[in-house]
Motif scaffolding. Structure first.
Motif, PDB file in Angstrom:
ATOM      1  N   ASP B  38       0.788  -1.239   0.000  1.00 41.06           N
ATOM      2  CA  ASP B  38       0.000   0.000   0.000  1.00 41.06           C
ATOM      3  C   ASP B  38       0.817   1.285   0.000  1.00 41.06           C
ATOM      4  OD1 ASP B  38      -2.522  -0.988  -0.198  1.00 41.06           O
ATOM      5  OD2 ASP B  38      -2.739  -1.273   1.969  1.00 41.06           O
ATOM      6  N   SER B  55       1.295  18.487   3.622  1.00 41.74           N
ATOM      7  CA  SER B  55       0.670  17.264   3.136  1.00 41.74           C
ATOM      8  C   SER B  55       1.694  16.384   2.436  1.00 41.74           C
ATOM      9  CB  SER B  55      -0.460  17.591   2.161  1.00 41.74           C
ATOM     10  OG  SER B  55      -1.474  18.264   2.842  1.00 41.74           O
ATOM     11  N   ALA B  58       3.803  14.661   4.955  1.00 40.87           N
ATOM     12  CA  ALA B  58       3.046  13.629   5.665  1.00 40.87           C
ATOM     13  C   ALA B  58       2.811  12.403   4.777  1.00 40.87           C
ATOM     14  CB  ALA B  58       1.717  14.202   6.138  1.00 40.87           C
ATOM     15  N   LEU B  59       2.584  12.685   3.488  1.00 37.03           N
ATOM     16  CA  LEU B  59       2.368  11.621   2.512  1.00 37.03           C
ATOM     17  C   LEU B  59       3.558  10.654   2.518  1.00 37.03           C
ATOM     18  CD1 LEU B  59       0.236  11.140   0.184  1.00 37.03           C
ATOM     19  CD2 LEU B  59       1.828  12.326  -1.318  1.00 37.03           C
ATOM     20  N   ARG B  62       4.158   8.710   5.763  1.00 35.93           N
ATOM     21  CA  ARG B  62       3.332   7.500   5.848  1.00 35.93           C
ATOM     22  C   ARG B  62       4.092   6.324   5.220  1.00 35.93           C
ATOM     23  NH1 ARG B  62       0.506   5.064   2.100  1.00 35.93           N
ATOM     24  NH2 ARG B  62      -0.991   3.460   2.742  1.00 35.93           N
ATOM     25  N   LEU B  66       5.522   2.912   7.071  1.00 35.97           N
ATOM     26  CA  LEU B  66       5.249   1.533   6.646  1.00 35.97           C
ATOM     27  C   LEU B  66       6.555   0.742   6.535  1.00 35.97           C
ATOM     28  CD1 LEU B  66       2.529   2.160   3.880  1.00 35.97           C
ATOM     29  CD2 LEU B  66       2.165   1.423   6.239  1.00 35.97           C
ATOM     30  N   LYS B 101       3.635  18.238  13.831  1.00 36.28           N
ATOM     31  CA  LYS B 101       2.442  18.277  12.989  1.00 36.28           C
ATOM     32  C   LYS B 101       2.277  16.961  12.234  1.00 36.28           C
ATOM     33  CE  LYS B 101       2.327  23.275  12.310  1.00 36.28           C
ATOM     34  NZ  LYS B 101       2.757  24.351  11.417  1.00 36.28           N
ATOM     35  N   ALA B 104       1.228  14.162  14.495  1.00 34.79           N
ATOM     36  CA  ALA B 104      -0.192  14.244  14.815  1.00 34.79           C
ATOM     37  C   ALA B 104      -1.026  13.654  13.678  1.00 34.79           C
ATOM     38  CB  ALA B 104      -0.583  15.700  15.075  1.00 34.79           C
ATOM     39  N   ALA B 105      -0.645  14.007  12.433  1.00 32.90           N
ATOM     40  CA  ALA B 105      -1.384  13.503  11.276  1.00 32.90           C
ATOM     41  C   ALA B 105      -1.267  11.978  11.179  1.00 32.90           C
ATOM     42  CB  ALA B 105      -0.862  14.167  10.007  1.00 32.90           C
ATOM     43  N   LEU B 106      -0.051  11.471  11.377  1.00 27.26           N
ATOM     44  CA  LEU B 106       0.160  10.025  11.283  1.00 27.26           C
ATOM     45  C   LEU B 106      -0.648   9.294  12.359  1.00 27.26           C
ATOM     46  CD1 LEU B 106       4.000   9.565  10.615  1.00 27.26           C
ATOM     47  CD2 LEU B 106       2.129   9.305   8.984  1.00 27.26           C
ATOM     48  N   SER B 108      -3.360  10.058  13.642  1.00 27.03           N
ATOM     49  CA  SER B 108      -4.783  10.006  13.348  1.00 27.03           C
ATOM     50  C   SER B 108      -5.100   8.787  12.479  1.00 27.03           C
ATOM     51  CB  SER B 108      -5.237  11.301  12.678  1.00 27.03           C
ATOM     52  OG  SER B 108      -4.695  11.378  11.384  1.00 27.03           O
ATOM     53  N   ALA B 109      -4.059   8.241  11.841  1.00 23.96           N
ATOM     54  CA  ALA B 109      -4.264   7.014  11.066  1.00 23.96           C
ATOM     55  C   ALA B 109      -3.653   5.820  11.788  1.00 23.96           C
ATOM     56  CB  ALA B 109      -3.647   7.173   9.688  1.00 23.96           C
ATOM     57  N   LEU B 111      -0.614   5.547  12.849  1.00 25.95           N
ATOM     58  CA  LEU B 111       0.770   5.273  12.442  1.00 25.95           C
ATOM     59  C   LEU B 111       1.742   6.141  13.228  1.00 25.95           C
ATOM     60  CD1 LEU B 111       0.389   5.208   8.559  1.00 25.95           C
ATOM     61  CD2 LEU B 111       0.981   3.241   9.983  1.00 25.95           C
TER      62      LEU B 111
ATOM     63  N   ARG C 146      -2.103   7.276  -5.520  1.00 25.91           N
ATOM     64  CA  ARG C 146      -1.041   7.260  -6.531  1.00 25.91           C
ATOM     65  C   ARG C 146      -1.418   8.191  -7.669  1.00 25.91           C
ATOM     66  NH1 ARG C 146       0.254   0.976  -6.340  1.00 25.91           N
ATOM     67  NH2 ARG C 146       0.835   0.946  -4.150  1.00 25.91           N
ATOM     68  N   ALA C 196      -7.185  10.047   6.153  1.00 26.67           N
ATOM     69  CA  ALA C 196      -7.156  10.559   7.524  1.00 26.67           C
ATOM     70  C   ALA C 196      -5.952  11.479   7.716  1.00 26.67           C
ATOM     71  CB  ALA C 196      -7.096   9.389   8.504  1.00 26.67           C
ATOM     72  N   ILE C 197      -4.818  11.050   7.184  1.00 30.83           N
ATOM     73  CA  ILE C 197      -3.598  11.855   7.329  1.00 30.83           C
ATOM     74  C   ILE C 197      -3.741  13.182   6.591  1.00 30.83           C
ATOM     75  CG2 ILE C 197      -1.156  11.958   6.700  1.00 30.83           C
ATOM     76  CD1 ILE C 197      -1.090   8.885   7.144  1.00 30.83           C
ATOM     77  N   LEU C 198      -4.179  13.092   5.327  1.00 29.72           N
ATOM     78  CA  LEU C 198      -4.254  14.306   4.514  1.00 29.72           C
ATOM     79  C   LEU C 198      -5.334  15.270   5.012  1.00 29.72           C
ATOM     80  CD1 LEU C 198      -3.575  12.988   0.913  1.00 29.72           C
ATOM     81  CD2 LEU C 198      -2.006  14.059   2.537  1.00 29.72           C
ATOM     82  N   LYS C 200      -6.034  15.788   8.107  1.00 24.09           N
ATOM     83  CA  LYS C 200      -5.407  16.475   9.238  1.00 24.09           C
ATOM     84  C   LYS C 200      -4.428  17.563   8.747  1.00 24.09           C
ATOM     85  CE  LYS C 200      -4.579  16.074  13.817  1.00 24.09           C
ATOM     86  NZ  LYS C 200      -5.400  15.752  14.952  1.00 24.09           N
ATOM     87  N   THR C 201      -3.589  17.198   7.777  1.00 24.26           N
ATOM     88  CA  THR C 201      -2.595  18.175   7.303  1.00 24.26           C
ATOM     89  C   THR C 201      -3.270  19.303   6.541  1.00 24.26           C
ATOM     90  OG1 THR C 201      -2.189  16.804   5.354  1.00 24.26           O
ATOM     91  CG2 THR C 201      -0.666  16.556   7.198  1.00 24.26           C
ATOM     92  N   GLU C 205      -2.810  23.204   7.141  1.00 30.98           N
ATOM     93  CA  GLU C 205      -2.369  24.112   6.071  1.00 30.98           C
ATOM     94  C   GLU C 205      -3.343  25.263   5.848  1.00 30.98           C
ATOM     95  OE1 GLU C 205       0.297  21.092   3.304  1.00 30.98           O
ATOM     96  OE2 GLU C 205      -1.864  20.967   3.299  1.00 30.98           O
TER      97      GLU C 205
END
Lengths: 795, 295, 207
Positions: B38, B55, B58-59, B62, B66, B101, B104-106, B108-109, B111, C146, C196-198, C200-201, C205
């Motif tokens: 994934d 973003s 954070a992307l 993630r 993993l 930041k 925190a975002a991770l 929430s999932a 991770l 993706r 969920a991650i995006l 939050k960010t 932003e």
């Protein structure tokens, strides 16, 4: 105490400068009533002749054996009063001077408070005076000879200058010949003098001078001794050719079968394994390169030996070490070019027609040609600032100082020697700041040199040519221009051995890794270690004119140093308290002038090298070191005197380093920058003199906060100070005293504003903390007394 | 040797043959690649970063989280991914505000990422971990008649605060590899120039101009082919070569190989397994010769 | 005050409108400090204007201002001009300038930050496709986890530019034939996690 102190205190009005703010009559009354004070007097101008007469008379009449003068800054009149007491037959170190003008009357407006502070300051001085001891400056004979390290133009010039003045000079050069980089140059800017023509006569003078002895293939390996009397070991590597026998006929080299790249030709030519660096080399003698010689590498050949008619070849030569006694040393080890390969975009080392400016000098002298094919290049690019003015790792932040003028010189030389030549100079800023330089720059423009303002991005080999890519920042346009030859102006860096030599000599390097002078302007050729001087590019990039000028200045300074025949050494030095040292060696690491040495059974402090900074005193775990004229007894007495007096709260003691920081506070006084009168200044040789004991004494006897004020240029470096303060804060914690009660600051002389605002802010902070409770003070006092008893028992 | 494998979108889709050849040679060299389950897009250099910096960090965080679970170094085939993943690591290490930041975002999932994943380019792993010697030993058909122009582009060698396994001005990892395979290296101008990948969609004219310089300088220097270590560079030089030829009216016809394909050829792996049929510029005579000798 | 007789005598005219300053004094350093806080702008004042960045830039030919000019403009506080320049959009992020910069100015990263600033403030761009590209790219990645190139192209290419559209379709066809194009997007398995991650960010932003 030698005898019962009989102290006279002399308080100056300074024509109202002091007496308008300070009630001198009251000061006289209170100070006069202190124990051992036999006399307290005030006078309109203590520094005037009648004032001095008054002191002399009082010494005589009242049999005074200590004198305290409360007046202006000792930076102003210490010598005046020392002379006065001396002429009355008293040792001049039995005088103490306390500053109640710059540090009191000029900076406080409240009469009451200023008077109270003046009394405290004077009382400190009186307490200290009780412990003053007579001291005599040492006088030492110097060895009237000089070691010059480095045989380039700087070394040659200073050697000749000193030899002409009559000093014995030893000139040590690492290479087989003296001459340095200047011997490699074609012409010099901005006059077009032929470099060899002006240099080689000087080289000959050096070799023929009765007062100069040259050591080539040699370098210093150990330096011992003290200013005026150094012993230096020089290692001489074998040349394998007898200096006396070689006639430089060259038969050996003609027969030698091994070729190697020539260092003198900057690898743009070859020489034999037995070679002479260049025709006018001094000594004019061949030398064998042991890395190439077949006999020395593989045990075969020896052809040179067979053909030498003078039997000068000597393979039995061994490395030898000679020891020299010298009074002074000049370090002038010059520069190297930074390795241009570090800046890969210029492709140096990847294409033969990309050369350095030093290589270009050789190409000019060989008859200008392209190293790749021998053709005469017409269109030549000069790229400035290669590795200079850059914050990148491996590069240099400073300007190379010679690149601009050198490239302009090359452009003009091309104009003369190669018909139809087309020099292009790619620059960041043209720096033409010497006499005749701007005119030289103009001349280059008139002679059709093309100037492009923009640092070159890259040099790309393309077919037969080299393409230089840059932005012309004036046009705002990218250009890609083909050239026949590309000449780089690499940054100047100190020679590899510079760091090693600095360590050996005990002198500092600056952030640029060149030797560091004591003062940028006022003491430009002296180092922090007395008797050791610097000259030429080892101190920083400079051109030939600057180098020769500086070399003469250095020679003059050396002559002044040695010329008196002896040196007078201040008696204010560290000394060992008998039977306490356990040889731990902590002090040795801390000493900034390498004055402390460890023998097998004892530690010794060289009173000549010691500058009396006192950094070693508090670090000694055994209290085995003390400092003359700032002894523990004197210092603690003064601290207690200053802290006890008066009932202002909070009371702050500011320890202030006696040169720069003190000068800064004086300047603050002269500028009438008023600040809180709760801060009382105590002068110390450096704040490195102070340890936890002094703080405890201050707090026990009434202080609520302590400030260290250190000079920016002090031997007690900023990071050392920071470390010391961190340690002191920790130690104070053990006694239950808040770390906020101590603060440090460093300053230059003009930055007094920074000190004064710290004083004000600090008092505010301590006010919030409140005074140290009486019980705490008593506890400290008890502890200190116990400590004292313990030390007494130990001794 | 086992690595977590981050293919990236290009290798996944438009440069499939890069992934295929990579797997083929990995198998031959006993290198195991475990694809991150994934995995998501890295944000392509600045494509997401310029629009949504947080973003984009954070992307990638993630993806790295993993990998951290897998407990190994991650390798990527794409220089752009290599840059983006490394940049994320660096920013998270240096900027605590940003890290908070992202954390925190991770979370929430469900991770978390502690910042300990080492990001490597497959080329670097091949050269340092496997070693040129072992590659040399594995060569079956030395590529002796081949003049190879190695193309490094940008992110394999720049910026130096993210990558330091090769010299930024005179890199040699690909050249060394080509020589280990028996080929000769070619020095040429375009070696470390930008192909304009990030402008491919929005500024095709500029991109074509940039790629043209690279192709022509390699051809002028006598290269039989160019090897690349990035699917984006490969796409511009190979798939867009025809567009360059017609726009500038030049004949180039220079085969562009993923370096994995070149290794595969020397290992005598069948061309089909290396995805050579998916390349746009048909491998010319010499390459065909090797392909034939394999067959 | 005495009248200025000297002036009257010579009958000189006094210029009444003062010279227009290049930048307003109160804003003089505001932009510099703003840039210093952006990623890549840290060493902006260390630039010595040598021009190496401009000399080395591979897309310099397509820029309205060279990188060195952009830095000079930042030094002078010319915020509007910088953010509306084509330069910040033409930069291909190749890091050649940073790599060779003698003062370690990270111009490449700064260009990304400036693009971000320009997008945030919706500064008009000469080529609309530029911000559209970044925005759409993000949306697609958000949607699937993706990139899906056909969708990206369809969304950002101008429908009116028929020849270009035709070329792209033709090129797409050749990719498809080689098995290098998937018409349908791949969505990652655990897509909810990514969202969920995006989410939050994105909130962060937006602040």
């Amino acid at each position: 105490m030698l005898e019962e102190p009989r102290i006279g205190v002399f308080i100056c009005h300074c024509g109202g400068n002091i007496s308008d703010t300070i009630d001198v009559a009251r000061v006289k009354e209170i100070i006069g009533s202190l124990g051992h004070v036999k006399l307290a007097e005030t006078f309109e101008y203590m520094c005037s002749n009648p004032g001095q007469e008054m002191i002399k008379k009082a010494i005589d009449e009242h049999k005074l054996n200590r004198v305290v003068v409360a007046s202006c800054s000792p930076r102003m009149h210490l010598d005046t009063f020392r002379q006065a007491v001396k002429s009355a037959g008293l040792n001049s170190y039995l005088l103490d001077m306390i500053n109640i003008r710059e540090h009191c009357s000029w900076v406080h407006d409240d009469k009451e408070k200023a008077t109270s502070k003046a009394i405290a300051l004077i009382r400190g001085a009186v307490e200290r005076a009780k412990f003053l001891e007579p001291l005599t400056p040492k006088s030492l004979k110097v060895t009237e000879s000089v070691l010059v390290i480095g045989g380039g133009i700087a070394g040659i010039y200073s050697a000749l200058e000193l030899a002409d003045k009559g000093y014995q000079v030893y000139l040590v050069e690492r290479n087989p010949s003296i001459g340095g980089h200047m011997a490699q140059l074609s012409k010099t800017f901005p006059t077009f003098d032929c470099s060899a023509c002006i240099l080689t006569p000087k080289m000959v003078s050096v070799s023929q001078h009765p007062n100069i002895k040259i050591f080539t293939n040699a370098e210093p390996v150990a330096v011992k001794g003290s200013p005026g009397n150094y012993q230096v070991d020089i290692r001489i590597r074998p040349r394998y050719v007898n200096l006396e026998k070689c006639t430089a006929c060259g038969e050996c080299a003609r027969k030698c079968p091994v070729k190697k790249p020539s260092k003198f030709e900057e690898n743009l030519g070859q020489e034999k394994a037995i070679y002479i660096p260049f025709k006018q080399a001094i000594p004019n003698c061949y030398v064998i390169d042991k890395d190439y010689c077949l006999f020395l590498t593989r045990g075969i050949c020896r052809i040179c030996e067979r053909f030498c008619k003078g039997e000068a070849i000597d393979f039995t030569q061994q490395e030898q070490v000679v020891s020299l006694d010298v009074g002074a040393i000049i370090a002038c080890t010059g520069y190297s070019l930074i390795d241009s390969k570090l800046f890969g975009q210029y492709n140096y080392g990847y294409h033969p027609d990309i050369v350095t400016n030093l290589q270009f000098e050789r190409l000019m002298l060989q008859g200008l040609h392209k190293p790749s094919n021998g053709e005469v290049p017409k269109k030549i690019a000069f790229i400035l600032c290669v590795g200079s003015r850059s914050t990148a790792t491996n590069a240099c932040e400073y300007c190379c100082k010679i690149g601009c003028m050198n490239a302009i010189k090359h452009a003009l030389l091309l104009d003369k020697s190669v018909p139809g030549a087309e020099p292009w100079i790619f620059y960041t800023d043209i720096r033409a700041h010497g006499k005749g330089y701007e005119e030289f720059y103009a001349k280059a423009r008139e002679h059709h040199t093309t100037f492009i303002r923009g640092r070159v991005a890259e040099v790309v080999p393309k077919g037969n040519s080299l393409v230089v890519k840059a932005e012309d920042t004036v046009l705002g346009k990218q250009i890609e221009e083909p050239f026949d030859l590309v000449v780089l102006s690499p940054a100047l860096v100190p020679n590899i051995s510079t760091k090693e030599l600095a360590e050996m000599l005990g002198i500092d390097l600056g952030p640029d890794s060149f030797f560091l002078e004591v003062h940028h302007k006022l003491r430009g050729v002296e180092t922090k270690r007395e008797g050791i001087f610097i000259a030429g590019c080892a101190q920083g990039p400079k051109d030939i004119r600057e180098t020769t000028m500086e070399s003469m200045a250095t020679a003059s300074k050396v002559a002044t140093f040695l010329g008196r025949g002896k040196i007078s050494v201040s008696p204010e030095v560290a000394f060992l308290v008998p039977d306490k040292c356990n040889l731990c060696g902590v002090c040795i690491e801390q000493c900034p002038t390498k004055a402390i040495k460890k023998g097998k059974k004892e530690v010794t402090i060289d009173p000549i090298s010691c500058v009396g900074c006192g950094i070693c005193v508090p670090v000694c775990p055994k209290e085995a070191i003390d400092l003359k004229h700032s002894t523990e007894a004197q210092l603690i007495a003064q601290i207690e005197g200053v802290s006890r007096e008066g009932d202002t709260s909070p009371k702050i003691i500011a320890f202030i380093e006696r040169m720069t920081a003190y000068g800064s506070a004086d300047l603050g006084g002269q500028s009438r920058r008023s600040y809180t009168s709760q801060v009382r200044l105590v002068g110390v040789p450096s704040t490195g003199r102070l340890g936890i004991k002094h703080l405890l004494h201050a707090f026990a006897s009434g202080a609520d906060g302590v400030i260290f004020v250190e000079g920016d240029d002090s031997l007690f470096k900023e990071d050392q100070l920071r470390e010391r303060i961190i340690q002191l804060k920790k130690d104070l914690g053990k006694f239950g005293i808040q770390s906020l009660r101590i603060q440090s600051i460093t300053t230059t002389i003009p930055q007094f504003e920074k000190i004064m605002s710290l004083f004000d802010a600090f008092v505010e902070r301590i006010s919030k903390l409140g005074p140290i409770p009486r019980e705490k003070r008593e506890e400290l006092e008890k502890y200190l007394k116990g400590e004292q008893i313990a030390t007494q028992h130990a001794t | 040797m086992k690595y977590a494998f981050y293919p990236g979108c290009a290798v996944h889709h438009s440069s499939k043959e890069y992934g295929e050849s990579c797997r083929a040679i990995s198998k031959a060299l006993d290198v195991e690649l475990a694809e991150i389950p994934d995995w998501s897009c890295c944000g392509a250099i600045d494509a997401v970063y310029s629009y949504r910096p947080l973003s984009s960090i954070a992307l990638v965080a993630r993806d790295l989280a993993l990998v951290e679970k897998m407990g190994m170094d991650v390798v990527t085939l794409c220089s752009a991914c290599y840059y983006t993943l490394n940049r994320t690591n660096k920013l998270l290490k240096e900027n605590s505000e940003l890290k908070n930041k992202v954390d925190a975002a991770l979370s929430s999932a469900g991770l978390s990422y502690s910042g300990n994943v080492r990001v490597r380019h497959f080329l670097e792993a091949l050269i340092t971990d496997v070693g040129l010697q072992r590659i040399k030993e594995r060569v079956k058909t030395p590529l002796t008649a081949l003049n190879v122009a190695s193309y490094y582009g940008c992110f394999l060698v720049r910026p130096q605060y993210l990558t330091s396994f090769d010299d930024p001005e005179h890199p040699k990892s690909l050249d060394d590899l080509a020589e280990a395979l028996g080929a000769s290296k070619v020095e040429y101008y375009g070696k470390i120039r930008c192909c304009g990948a990030s402008l491919q969609i929005t500024d095709e004219k500029v991109m074509l101009e940039m790629s043209k310089k690279i192709l022509l300088s390699a051809k002028d220097a006598g290269a039989n082919c160019i090897i690349t270590a990035c699917p984006l560079c490969h796409f511009n030089l190979d798939a867009k070569q025809k567009a360059i030829e017609s726009k500038f009216d030049v004949k180039i016809d220079l085969p562009i190989l993923h370096f994995t394909q070149l290794v595969g050829l020397a290992f005598a792996i069948p061309p089909k397994d290396l995805g050579l049929d998916k390349n746009f510029v048909v491998p010319n005579k010499i390459l065909l010769q090797y392909a034939r000798s394999v067959a | 005050m005495q009248p200025n007789t000297q002036l009257e005598k010579t009958n000189q005219k006094v210029e009444t409108t003062p010279a227009e300053p290049l930048v307003q004094q109160k804003d003089r350093w505001a932009f510099v400090h703003e840039v210093e806080k952006l990623p890549g702008g840290e060493n902006i004042l260390d630039c010595l204007q040598c021009g190496l960045c401009a000399g080395t830039c591979p897309t310099r030919f397509a820029m309205d201002y060279s990188p060195i000019q952009i830095i000079k403009m930042i030094h002078l506080g010319m915020r509007e001009e910088v953010l509306s320049s084509s330069t910040i959009w033409v930069c291909s992020s190749c890091y050649s300038c940073y790599s060779r910069c003698p003062r370690a100015v990270d111009i490449t990263t700064l260009m990304m930050s400036l693009r971000n600033l320009a997008m945030k403030e919706k500064i008009p761009v000469k080529k609309e496709i530029k911000p559209k590209f970044h925005k759409t790219f993000y949306e697609i990645v958000r949607k699937y986890g993706r990139l899906h190139e056909p969708e990206l192209l369809m969304k950002i290419l101008k429908k009116s530019d028929l020849p270009n559209l035709y070329n792209n379709v033709k090129f797409g066809w050749s990719l498809l034939r080689k098995g290098r194009l998937k018409l349908r997007p791949t969505k990652i398995g655990n897509h909810a996690e990514l969202l969920a991650i995006l989410e939050k960010t994105a909130k962060e932003e937006a602040q």
